[in-house]
Design an enzyme around this catalytic site. Sequence first.
Site, PDB file in Angstrom:
ATOM      1  N   SER A  54       0.751  -1.053   0.029  1.00  0.00           N
ATOM      2  CA  SER A  54      -0.073  -0.025  -0.084  1.00  0.00           C
ATOM      3  C   SER A  54       0.870   1.265  -0.033  1.00  0.00           C
ATOM      4  O   SER A  54       1.872   1.260   0.716  1.00  0.00           O
ATOM      5  CB  SER A  54      -1.046  -0.096   1.234  1.00  0.00           C
ATOM      6  OG  SER A  54      -1.645   1.193   1.379  1.00  0.00           O
ATOM      7  N   GLU A  59       6.080  12.162  -7.124  1.00  0.00           N
ATOM      8  CA  GLU A  59       5.190  11.637  -7.852  1.00  0.00           C
ATOM      9  C   GLU A  59       3.507  11.887  -7.399  1.00  0.00           C
ATOM     10  O   GLU A  59       3.668  12.092  -6.007  1.00  0.00           O
ATOM     11  CB  GLU A  59       5.026  10.295  -8.240  1.00  0.00           C
ATOM     12  CG  GLU A  59       6.353   9.683  -8.786  1.00  0.00           C
ATOM     13  CD  GLU A  59       6.572   8.545  -8.921  1.00  0.00           C
ATOM     14  OE1 GLU A  59       6.154   7.472  -7.979  1.00  0.00           O
ATOM     15  OE2 GLU A  59       7.145   7.653  -9.662  1.00  0.00           O
ATOM     16  N   LYS A 113       0.091  11.140  -6.045  1.00  0.00           N
ATOM     17  CA  LYS A 113      -0.820  10.027  -5.585  1.00  0.00           C
ATOM     18  C   LYS A 113      -2.031  10.074  -6.216  1.00  0.00           C
ATOM     19  O   LYS A 113      -2.853  10.993  -5.961  1.00  0.00           O
ATOM     20  CB  LYS A 113      -0.705   9.742  -4.276  1.00  0.00           C
ATOM     21  CG  LYS A 113      -1.520   8.454  -3.650  1.00  0.00           C
ATOM     22  CD  LYS A 113      -1.248   8.539  -2.235  1.00  0.00           C
ATOM     23  CE  LYS A 113      -1.824   7.069  -1.573  1.00  0.00           C
ATOM     24  NZ  LYS A 113      -3.325   6.725  -2.181  1.00  0.00           N
ATOM     25  N   ARG A 116      -5.085  -4.673  -6.463  1.00  0.00           N
ATOM     26  CA  ARG A 116      -4.153  -5.233  -5.478  1.00  0.00           C
ATOM     27  C   ARG A 116      -4.568  -6.064  -4.595  1.00  0.00           C
ATOM     28  O   ARG A 116      -4.182  -6.953  -3.956  1.00  0.00           O
ATOM     29  CB  ARG A 116      -3.712  -3.781  -4.447  1.00  0.00           C
ATOM     30  CG  ARG A 116      -2.778  -4.005  -3.644  1.00  0.00           C
ATOM     31  CD  ARG A 116      -2.312  -2.729  -2.825  1.00  0.00           C
ATOM     32  NE  ARG A 116      -3.174  -2.371  -1.848  1.00  0.00           N
ATOM     33  CZ  ARG A 116      -3.276  -2.800  -0.578  1.00  0.00           C
ATOM     34  NH1 ARG A 116      -2.486  -3.611  -0.161  1.00  0.00           N
ATOM     35  NH2 ARG A 116      -4.176  -2.184   0.266  1.00  0.00           N
ATOM     36  N   GLU A 151      -2.215   2.811 -11.106  1.00  0.00           N
ATOM     37  CA  GLU A 151      -3.548   3.279 -10.547  1.00  0.00           C
ATOM     38  C   GLU A 151      -4.408   3.577 -11.856  1.00  0.00           C
ATOM     39  O   GLU A 151      -4.256   4.301 -12.594  1.00  0.00           O
ATOM     40  CB  GLU A 151      -3.683   4.556  -9.745  1.00  0.00           C
ATOM     41  CG  GLU A 151      -2.801   4.580  -8.399  1.00  0.00           C
ATOM     42  CD  GLU A 151      -3.508   3.834  -7.540  1.00  0.00           C
ATOM     43  OE1 GLU A 151      -4.859   3.763  -7.206  1.00  0.00           O
ATOM     44  OE2 GLU A 151      -2.663   3.179  -6.561  1.00  0.00           O
TER      45      GLU A 151
END
Length: 188
Positions: A15, A46, A48, A69, A105
Amino acid sequence: IEGFQQSRHTVPMMSLDNTYSEADLISFYQRLQKGLARDSIECVIEPKIDGVAISIRYEDGVLKHAATRGDGQLGDDVTANVKTIRSVPLRLPAGVPQTFEVRGEVFMPKDGFARMNDEREGAGEPRFANPRNATAGTLKQLDSRIVATRPLDVILYGLADAGDAQISAQAEVYELLKKAGLHTAERT
């Protein structure tokens, strides 16, 4: 949701954490310095993305597998749904490693989310509450034809398996991803 096969990650998907304070960021950097016994450490910062963590595996240049995930060890196999995301190439171009596993993502851009909600409202359907939940619900659709109608996108930022690429820094990960035609976050 019933119907998704579980997929074991070859490398656990950890995570990500975030911070909203400069003091937390400084503390994190100082822990890195101490832990690595170094005075300075080059960093790549970066954004999120608030989406659904995804792992996408290419083999012989072809998108072979995609999984959420999940608990970090096991995730849902969402390959058919990820293949409908227009920004995810089904085949890699020549000149890049043809076998590797990338992480990132899946998300719904705000403008696409607003447009989709307006269309839903016009059709007498309820509006979705927020882009994050709409993304998660979309990826868990059992019918990939529904997924194909939703404005999903992806930002990729890491490798679980670099294949035969020689990677020694995060900047090199971004170079590989861009050469492969994979979406990355714009950085300054």
